[in-house]
Design a protein around this motif. Structure first.
Motif, PDB file in Angstrom:
ATOM      1  N   PRO A 152      34.325  43.611  39.098  1.00  9.58           N
ATOM      2  CA  PRO A 152      33.067  42.865  39.239  1.00  9.58           C
ATOM      3  C   PRO A 152      33.245  41.386  38.888  1.00  9.58           C
ATOM      4  O   PRO A 152      32.352  40.755  38.356  1.00  9.58           O
ATOM      5  N   VAL A 153      34.435  40.888  39.114  1.00  5.24           N
ATOM      6  CA  VAL A 153      34.696  39.457  38.956  1.00  5.24           C
ATOM      7  C   VAL A 153      35.236  38.994  40.302  1.00  5.24           C
ATOM      8  O   VAL A 153      36.007  39.696  40.929  1.00  5.24           O
ATOM      9  N   MET A 154      34.765  37.807  40.701  1.00  4.52           N
ATOM     10  CA  MET A 154      35.222  37.303  41.995  1.00  4.52           C
ATOM     11  C   MET A 154      36.545  36.577  41.773  1.00  4.52           C
ATOM     12  O   MET A 154      36.642  35.752  40.871  1.00  4.52           O
ATOM     13  N   HIS A 155      37.520  36.965  42.534  1.00  8.39           N
ATOM     14  CA  HIS A 155      38.832  36.318  42.410  1.00  8.39           C
ATOM     15  C   HIS A 155      39.147  35.596  43.691  1.00  8.39           C
ATOM     16  O   HIS A 155      38.993  36.128  44.782  1.00  8.39           O
ATOM     17  N   PHE A 156      39.580  34.403  43.485  1.00 10.00           N
ATOM     18  CA  PHE A 156      40.003  33.603  44.643  1.00 10.00           C
ATOM     19  C   PHE A 156      41.400  33.089  44.355  1.00 10.00           C
ATOM     20  O   PHE A 156      41.723  32.785  43.214  1.00 10.00           O
ATOM     21  N   MET A 157      42.174  33.079  45.387  1.00 11.48           N
ATOM     22  CA  MET A 157      43.480  32.420  45.253  1.00 11.48           C
ATOM     23  C   MET A 157      43.477  31.342  46.333  1.00 11.48           C
ATOM     24  O   MET A 157      43.271  31.646  47.514  1.00 11.48           O
ATOM     25  N   VAL A 158      43.637  30.110  45.882  1.00 13.18           N
ATOM     26  CA  VAL A 158      43.604  29.020  46.852  1.00 13.18           C
ATOM     27  C   VAL A 158      44.856  28.175  46.715  1.00 13.18           C
ATOM     28  O   VAL A 158      45.470  28.136  45.641  1.00 13.18           O
ATOM     29  N   ASN A 159      45.218  27.557  47.800  1.00 13.75           N
ATOM     30  CA  ASN A 159      46.375  26.643  47.721  1.00 13.75           C
ATOM     31  C   ASN A 159      45.890  25.267  47.297  1.00 13.75           C
ATOM     32  O   ASN A 159      44.679  25.037  47.205  1.00 13.75           O
ATOM     33  N   PRO A 160      46.796  24.347  47.011  1.00 13.78           N
ATOM     34  CA  PRO A 160      46.359  23.050  46.491  1.00 13.78           C
ATOM     35  C   PRO A 160      45.394  22.317  47.421  1.00 13.78           C
ATOM     36  O   PRO A 160      44.625  21.482  46.961  1.00 13.78           O
TER      37      PRO A 160
END
Ligand code: ADP
Length: 864
Positions: free
Chosen positions: A119-127
């Motif tokens: 129930p936590v939003m995870h994002f992986m983003v590049n620079p």
């Protein structure tokens, strides 16, 4: 093996080798320790059975063989054991690897599950901010499928205005790889709704030269909402505290920890950044209240009890505040005494209370001064709910005692009692409303107070009158004053009527003009004289008159009087009536002014004096006729006196002749006797003067001139008459006696007319004595002055006298008893005397003869 070898009688080496093999096989199968234990037996068997000498263990030759066998077996066993162990380790490692692989897979699965559904939003983003990965939960929360986000800029889920901030944050993470950064921000869902998230981000090395930013977001919308609500309620509380001027505080006595609300700081006037301490409260407390405050707190500390108190603060600017504090004492979780409470600034309330108290005092004072008491009466219990001090004073009640209905009734005048019971009863019946009534209070000492009461009925919730509320005002003095005033008013009205009557009887009508001299008011009587008020109102006074042009000077003077705003009296003018006839008006007026002295106009009275004017004219005519008549009678008298007059003139003329002749004689002498001649001439002159004097007098009497009023001495007139009548007296053998009072005051009169009166009276007297033979004929002329300063003149004869019947008639015109008489003499005498303001009458007299006398008043100018 041993048995087999023994049976086969194998050689030692073969046996030993067999044994070794067996040992090695066992070593392969088992562990080192059982295989090592096992090789003791082959060793012993080998040494005993197979090493020559067989069956002997004591032969030393066996030893090297056996030792060799032993070493070989040990080494072999050891090597095999080592190989076996290594293999086992390898197997074990492989098994472990397999296990850990499975475990890893499981864990990855688990983690993926967790990652996806955490129930936590995870994002992986590049620079650059492109989403490399997002968990299902995160995407779902934002209303997207993960595929809709991956490969897109992460900025699309942020509000436009927040995007620079997000860029900056991502940049910061990239700059500080491995360091966590946290922030709170709003995210925007696919449907446009907004949610609050708390983001925890960290940049990590992903591949060798690749950096990624991992962002975990927690939905804090609810918390934010709660926070906002909390902040709002805190703001509300602060506002409420500010509005109610109530601050809150807490005080942990043991730790000395103090908490004040914003309002508390404001109330005590400390900067909110100040560290609050109990000492601050003491410092602000009014010096006079400090001891009491301290005592209250100490007692509360001792007894651990709640308390409530009021005290004052002395503020730095010298002003005083009143505080009301309510404090609760309790023990907190640590077992320490803690006080929490509320402190309210009640200065305004206190001031209002003081004001109220003052107002109450003023009200009581006002009630006392105005003699007005207020009350409230319970109509069911028949008793006062409330009565002010003034009510007690008015009724003479004891303020400390309840008042029974009997006591009240005993204080009301018996005549007023029925009405007093009826009025409220009616109000109760009418269910409310306002009512007023008057009654009298009868005090025990017999004094009476007059009361005017105003009240109204109060209707209760049951729809019936429950209470009467009202005021009693002592109007005794007003009543007395009103009675006096009414009396005064009546007197005034009477006096006004009286003066109106005077004015109306003394005049024909009343008038009023405005400041512009236009008529504003005219009493109705003008209608009767033919001048309708309606036609005159609004006209200027000189527009009404008809003699303005004929008598400009009179009007000029009159208008000058009006301009000077002076009163005027008996101004006479001529005007026309509606019917066109001329009337004369006599008017008098007075200016009137308002309280400030502003001229408002004239008020006055007018009288129609047409009749008087006409009478005056008639009288003037009459006078004229009388004067004519008097002249005629005078001339007639002169005619009668012709003989005497002729004698009066002849006598000096004869003397003149005689003296002239004598003079000639004196002059004719040889030696003219000049002094004798002079003497004769002097006598001639004297006689000439005497003769001319007689002629002058006769001419005066005969002259038909205007009446000339002048101050005269009556004695002089008497003497002149005597001079004219001397001869007449002598010829009729009448002796004359005069009794003239010396220094008589002068009277105002016409000399000729007065001479005529006296001549007439003397002549009548002479004539009345013609028949007298038995007594000396004597005529007496007396002059005197009476007490009132009037001049009297009496002519008395001793003639035939006048009968009582004739007394009234002798003055009538044409009454005469003489054959040649005209009968006008006395009538003319009386009108002359009366025209001089006097009276002519017959004086009663006992002796024979008659006395005619007249009285003349002194003229004012003469008097002065
Ligand atoms: P006349 O002398 O022409 O008669 P008078 O008016 O003078 O008119 O007098 C009116 C009358 O009054 C006289 O006729 C006479 O009768 C009476 N009378 C006047 N004077 C006397 C007097 N002194 N004594 C008596 N009678 C008098």
């Amino acid at each position: 093996m041993t048995l087999t070898s023994l049976y086969l009688h194998t050689q030692f080496a073969a046996t030993a080798f067999g044994y070794l093999e067996m040992i090695l096989v066992f070593s392969l199968m088992g562990s080192f320790i059982p295989s090592a234990t096992l090789f003791i037996l082959p060793f012993a068997a080998l040494a005993y059975f197979f090493a020559p000498p067989t069956f002997n263990l004591d032969d030393p030759r066996d030893l090297p063989v056996v030792v060799a066998f032993l070493v070989a077996s040990i080494v072999g066993t050891h090597l095999i054991g080592k190989v076996r162990r290594e293999r086992e380790v390898a197997l074990e490692a492989a098994a472990r690897l397999r296990r850990s692989e499975a475990e890893l897979r499981d864990r990855e699965k688990q983690w993926r599950e967790i990652f996806e559904h955490n129930p936590v939003m995870h994002f992986m983003v590049n620079p650059t901010g492109t989403v490399l990965n997002v968990n299902t939960f995160g995407a779902t929360q934002l209303g997207y499928a993960p595929s809709e986000l991956v490969g897109h800029s992460v900025l699309k889920v942020f509000l436009e205005e927040d995007r620079p901030f997000v860029r900056e944050r991502v940049g910061l993470c990239i700059k500080t790889v491995g360091q966590s950064h946290t922030w709170e921000i709003q995210k925007i869902r696919k449907d446009g709704s907004v949610l609050w998230v708390r983001e925890n981000a960290k940049a990590m090395q992903w591949a060798e030269d690749k950096l990624v930013v991992l962002i975990a977001c927690e939905d804090i919308t609810e918390r934010k909402r709660t926070e906002t609500a909390l902040r709002r309620s805190e703001a509300h509380l602060a506002q409420a505290q500010e509005l109610s001027r109530t601050g809150s505080f807490g005080w942990n006595v043991a730790t000395g920890e103090v908490h004040w609300s914003k309002e508390t700081f404001r109330i005590f006037q400390y900067d909110p950044s100040t560290e609050p301490t109990p000492q601050l409260v003491v410092d602000r407390t009014h010096p006079e209240d400090r001891a009491a405050v301290r005592e209250t707190i100490e007692r509360a500390l001792q007894n651990e009890e709640d308390f409530e108190h009021e005290y004052r603060l002395l503020m730095p600017d010298g002003s005083v505040k009143h505080l009301h504090a309510v404090v609760r004492a309790f023990r907190n979780a640590s077992g320490d005494i803690e006080f929490v409470g509320a402190v309210t600034d009640i200065t305004a309330a206190k001031q209002a209370e003081q004001q109220l108290r003052r107002s109450e005092a003023y009200l009581a004072e006002a009630q006392h001064l105005s003699h007005t008491g207020s009350w409230s009466w319970d109509v069911h219990r028949l008793e006062f709910v409330y009565r002010s001090a003034e009510i007690d004073r008015l009724f003479g009640f004891d303020p400390e005692q309840a008042v029974s209905i009997e006591t009240i009734r005993s204080r009301i005048h018996p005549d007023d009692l029925p009405r007093l019971q009826e009025v409220p009863r009616q109000a109760i019946e009418d269910k409310g409303g306002h009512f007023e009534y008057d009654f009298r209070i009868l005090l025990p000492d017999g004094a009476i107070r007059r009361i005017h009461s105003v009240a109204h009925a109060v209707v209760g919730s049951d729809g019936h009158v429950s209470e009467l509320i009202g005021t009693h005002m002592d109007v005794t003095e007003q009543h007395a004053a009103r009675e006096l005033l009414e009396k005064a008013l009546a007197a005034l009205r009477e006096s006004e009527q009286r003066f109106r009557d005077y004015a109306e009887t003394a005049s024909d009508w009343l008038w009023e003009t405005g400041p512009d001299h236009r008529v504003t008011l005219l009493s109705e009587h003008t209608n009767a004289v033919g001048i309708p008020a309606t036609e005159v109102i609004g006209l200027l006074r000189w527009e009404i008159a008809r003699d303005v042009e004929a008598e400009p000077e009179k009007w000029r003077q009159h208008r000058a009087t009006l301009d000077a705003r002076l009163p005027f009296r008996d101004f006479i003018y001529r005007t026309d009536t509606q019917m066109g006839s001329t009337i004369y008006v006599r008017t008098s007026g007075k200016p009137f002014f308002d309280a400030d002295g502003n001229f408002l106009g004239y008020r006055g009275v007018s009288t129609d004096i047409t009749a008087t004017i006409r009478a005056d004219q008639a009288e003037r005519e009459l006078r004229k006729a009388q004067a004519e008549l008097a002249h005629v009678t005078r001339v007639t008298t002169l005619g009668e006196l012709t003989t005497s007059i002729a004698h009066e003139i002849n006598q000096p003329l004869a003397a003149i002749v005689t003296n002239g002749e004598a003079c000639l004689g004196w002059l004719g002498r040889e030696t003219p006797d000049l002094s004798a001649a002079r003497c004769s001439v002097e006598w001639i002159i004297e006689d000439g003067i005497r003769a001319s004097e007689v002629i002058r007098r006769i001419r005066a009497l005969a002259k038909k001139g205007e009446v000339e009023m002048a101050p005269v001495d009556i004695n002089d007139i008497v003497k002149e008459v005597i001079a004219l009548l001397t001869r007449e007296l002598v010829s009729h053998q009448v002796s004359l006696r005069t009794e003239l009072a010396p220094a008589l005051p002068l009277i105002l009169g016409d000399r000729v007319q007065l001479q005529q009166v006296i001549t007439n009276l003397v002549m009548n007297g002479i004539e009345a004595m013609q028949a007298v033979r038995d007594r000396p004929r004597e005529l007496v002329i007396q002059s005197s002055e009476d007490d009132m300063g009037r001049v009297h003149l009496a002519v008395t004869d001793c003639g035939i006298g006048i009968t009582e019947d004739d007394e009234d008639r002798v003055f009538n015109p044409f009454f005469t008893t003489k054959s040649s008489g005209l009968g006008m003499g006395l009538s003319i005498c009386r009108s002359i005397v009366e025209a001089h303001g006097g009276s002519l009458s017959i004086a009663r007299k006992q002796e024979p003869g008659a006395t005619f006398q007249f009285v003349l008043p002194l003229h004012k100018e003469v008097v002065s």
